[in-house]
Design a protein around this motif. Sequence first.
Motif, PDB file in Angstrom:
ATOM      1  N   UNK A  22      -2.082  -8.149  -6.321  1.00 13.34           N
ATOM      2  CA  UNK A  22      -2.254  -7.104  -5.309  1.00 13.34           C
ATOM      3  C   UNK A  22      -0.951  -6.400  -4.997  1.00 13.34           C
ATOM      4  N   UNK A  23       0.099  -7.158  -4.762  1.00 12.55           N
ATOM      5  CA  UNK A  23       1.411  -6.563  -4.520  1.00 12.55           C
ATOM      6  C   UNK A  23       1.870  -5.809  -5.761  1.00 12.55           C
ATOM      7  N   UNK A  24       1.539  -6.344  -6.943  1.00 11.70           N
ATOM      8  CA  UNK A  24       1.937  -5.677  -8.182  1.00 11.70           C
ATOM      9  C   UNK A  24       1.376  -4.261  -8.260  1.00 11.70           C
ATOM     10  N   UNK A  29       2.200   1.545  -7.846  1.00 12.91           N
ATOM     11  CA  UNK A  29       1.724   2.827  -7.316  1.00 12.91           C
ATOM     12  C   UNK A  29       2.841   3.567  -6.574  1.00 12.91           C
ATOM     13  N   UNK A  30       3.589   2.855  -5.745  1.00 12.01           N
ATOM     14  CA  UNK A  30       4.647   3.495  -4.957  1.00 12.01           C
ATOM     15  C   UNK A  30       5.715   4.110  -5.854  1.00 12.01           C
ATOM     16  N   UNK A  31       6.038   3.437  -6.953  1.00 18.79           N
ATOM     17  CA  UNK A  31       7.144   3.884  -7.813  1.00 18.79           C
ATOM     18  C   UNK A  31       6.697   4.714  -9.010  1.00 18.79           C
ATOM     19  N   UNK A  32       5.407   5.010  -9.106  1.00 22.37           N
ATOM     20  CA  UNK A  32       4.855   5.581 -10.335  1.00 22.37           C
ATOM     21  C   UNK A  32       5.465   6.918 -10.746  1.00 22.37           C
ATOM     22  N   UNK A  33       5.965   7.699  -9.816  1.00 20.63           N
ATOM     23  CA  UNK A  33       6.543   8.997 -10.171  1.00 20.63           C
ATOM     24  C   UNK A  33       7.939   8.874 -10.774  1.00 20.63           C
ATOM     25  N   UNK A 184      10.494  -6.471   5.060  1.00 25.13           N
ATOM     26  CA  UNK A 184       9.038  -6.379   5.057  1.00 25.13           C
ATOM     27  C   UNK A 184       8.446  -6.589   3.663  1.00 25.13           C
ATOM     28  N   UNK A 185       7.178  -6.990   3.621  1.00 23.37           N
ATOM     29  CA  UNK A 185       6.509  -7.184   2.339  1.00 23.37           C
ATOM     30  C   UNK A 185       5.554  -8.361   2.324  1.00 23.37           C
ATOM     31  N   UNK A 186       5.166  -8.846   3.499  1.00 28.51           N
ATOM     32  CA  UNK A 186       4.327 -10.048   3.591  1.00 28.51           C
ATOM     33  C   UNK A 186       2.980  -9.891   2.901  1.00 28.51           C
ATOM     34  N   UNK A 187       2.380  -8.705   3.012  1.00 29.43           N
ATOM     35  CA  UNK A 187       1.044  -8.503   2.422  1.00 29.43           C
ATOM     36  C   UNK A 187       0.875  -7.034   2.039  1.00 29.43           C
ATOM     37  N   UNK A 188      -0.272  -6.724   1.433  1.00 28.53           N
ATOM     38  CA  UNK A 188      -0.487  -5.387   0.882  1.00 28.53           C
ATOM     39  C   UNK A 188      -0.422  -4.298   1.934  1.00 28.53           C
ATOM     40  N   UNK A 192       1.344  -0.151   2.170  1.00 29.31           N
ATOM     41  CA  UNK A 192       0.552   1.054   2.424  1.00 29.31           C
ATOM     42  C   UNK A 192       1.049   1.824   3.643  1.00 29.31           C
ATOM     43  N   UNK A 193       2.070   1.293   4.306  1.00 30.69           N
ATOM     44  CA  UNK A 193       2.692   1.997   5.426  1.00 30.69           C
ATOM     45  C   UNK A 193       3.588   3.101   4.859  1.00 30.69           C
ATOM     46  N   UNK A 194       3.373   4.342   5.283  1.00 37.09           N
ATOM     47  CA  UNK A 194       4.085   5.470   4.683  1.00 37.09           C
ATOM     48  C   UNK A 194       5.596   5.376   4.869  1.00 37.09           C
ATOM     49  N   UNK A 195       6.043   4.841   5.996  1.00 36.38           N
ATOM     50  CA  UNK A 195       7.481   4.711   6.244  1.00 36.38           C
ATOM     51  C   UNK A 195       8.084   3.687   5.286  1.00 36.38           C
ATOM     52  N   UNK A 196       7.409   2.556   5.125  1.00 30.77           N
ATOM     53  CA  UNK A 196       7.933   1.542   4.223  1.00 30.77           C
ATOM     54  C   UNK A 196       7.872   2.020   2.776  1.00 30.77           C
ATOM     55  N   UNK A 197       6.818   2.743   2.418  1.00 31.52           N
ATOM     56  CA  UNK A 197       6.723   3.267   1.063  1.00 31.52           C
ATOM     57  C   UNK A 197       7.896   4.174   0.726  1.00 31.52           C
ATOM     58  N   UNK A 198       8.239   5.050   1.642  1.00 26.62           N
ATOM     59  CA  UNK A 198       9.384   5.933   1.413  1.00 26.62           C
ATOM     60  C   UNK A 198      10.679   5.139   1.342  1.00 26.62           C
ATOM     61  N   UNK A 199      10.802   4.158   2.224  1.00 29.26           N
ATOM     62  CA  UNK A 199      11.994   3.310   2.229  1.00 29.26           C
ATOM     63  C   UNK A 199      12.142   2.595   0.889  1.00 29.26           C
ATOM     64  N   UNK A 200      11.038   2.085   0.352  1.00 29.02           N
ATOM     65  CA  UNK A 200      11.108   1.357  -0.907  1.00 29.02           C
ATOM     66  C   UNK A 200      11.473   2.277  -2.067  1.00 29.02           C
ATOM     67  N   UNK A 201      10.927   3.472  -2.088  1.00 25.97           N
ATOM     68  CA  UNK A 201      11.275   4.437  -3.133  1.00 25.97           C
ATOM     69  C   UNK A 201      12.769   4.749  -3.096  1.00 25.97           C
ATOM     70  N   UNK A 202      13.283   5.013  -1.912  1.00 27.14           N
ATOM     71  CA  UNK A 202      14.697   5.385  -1.802  1.00 27.14           C
ATOM     72  C   UNK A 202      15.612   4.206  -2.106  1.00 27.14           C
ATOM     73  N   UNK A 203      15.163   3.003  -1.767  1.00 26.15           N
ATOM     74  CA  UNK A 203      15.939   1.812  -2.112  1.00 26.15           C
ATOM     75  C   UNK A 203      15.973   1.610  -3.619  1.00 26.15           C
TER      76      UNK A 203
END
Length: 212
Positions: A22-24, A29-33, A184-188, A192-203
Amino acid sequence: MEKRKALLLGDYTYPEFHPLQGIDREVTHILQDWMTVQCSENRKLLLKENISGFDLCISYVDNWKDPMSPQQTAGLLSYVSGGGGLLVLHNGISMSSNYEIAQLLGAKFTRHPAYAPLEFRTAAPDHPVMEGIASFAMDEEPYRFEFDPFTQKTVLLEYELEGDVRPAAWAHSYGLGRVVYLMPGHHQATFRNEHFGRLMVQAAKWAARLPG
């Protein structure tokens, strides 16, 4: 532009608390671009001859008892110090059961109180990882850490719980490479949180030295 390659390591078969299932899909998906993500639990991919083919290593490893082998440790250390990027998510800090990896990450996990609603605050708004990231709230496991005093790290994000403000993300250089930890990252739902998704992309982009 050809996408970069990322390796996501976790545990499908015997996770202690956080399975990669699930996390995979969420990380891919977050990094697909920007990246193609290879998801695996095979620690042999950390060996020098295997990890060298990736632009970024992402740890979601959930093994708190068994340290990595000396060969795997050497592979990851040489990869990052030679210019590779390392992004560690939530329980991925379990790799710090090995003291060399604890120094690479800049900290080790100590414990966490119960899962709770947390307010996350930007601590380094001028850092590239934090560009455009405002404070946000999310239910998460409030991990606590012991920092390595020798590592010159930048705390990127903090969380508040019961009046205490604690680090929730940091970044630093290691040799020629770069390391980012995101608590963060305990569960799916977290991914799906938009703020965390952006944070992960930029990281991921900062650690792998992708252009903005």
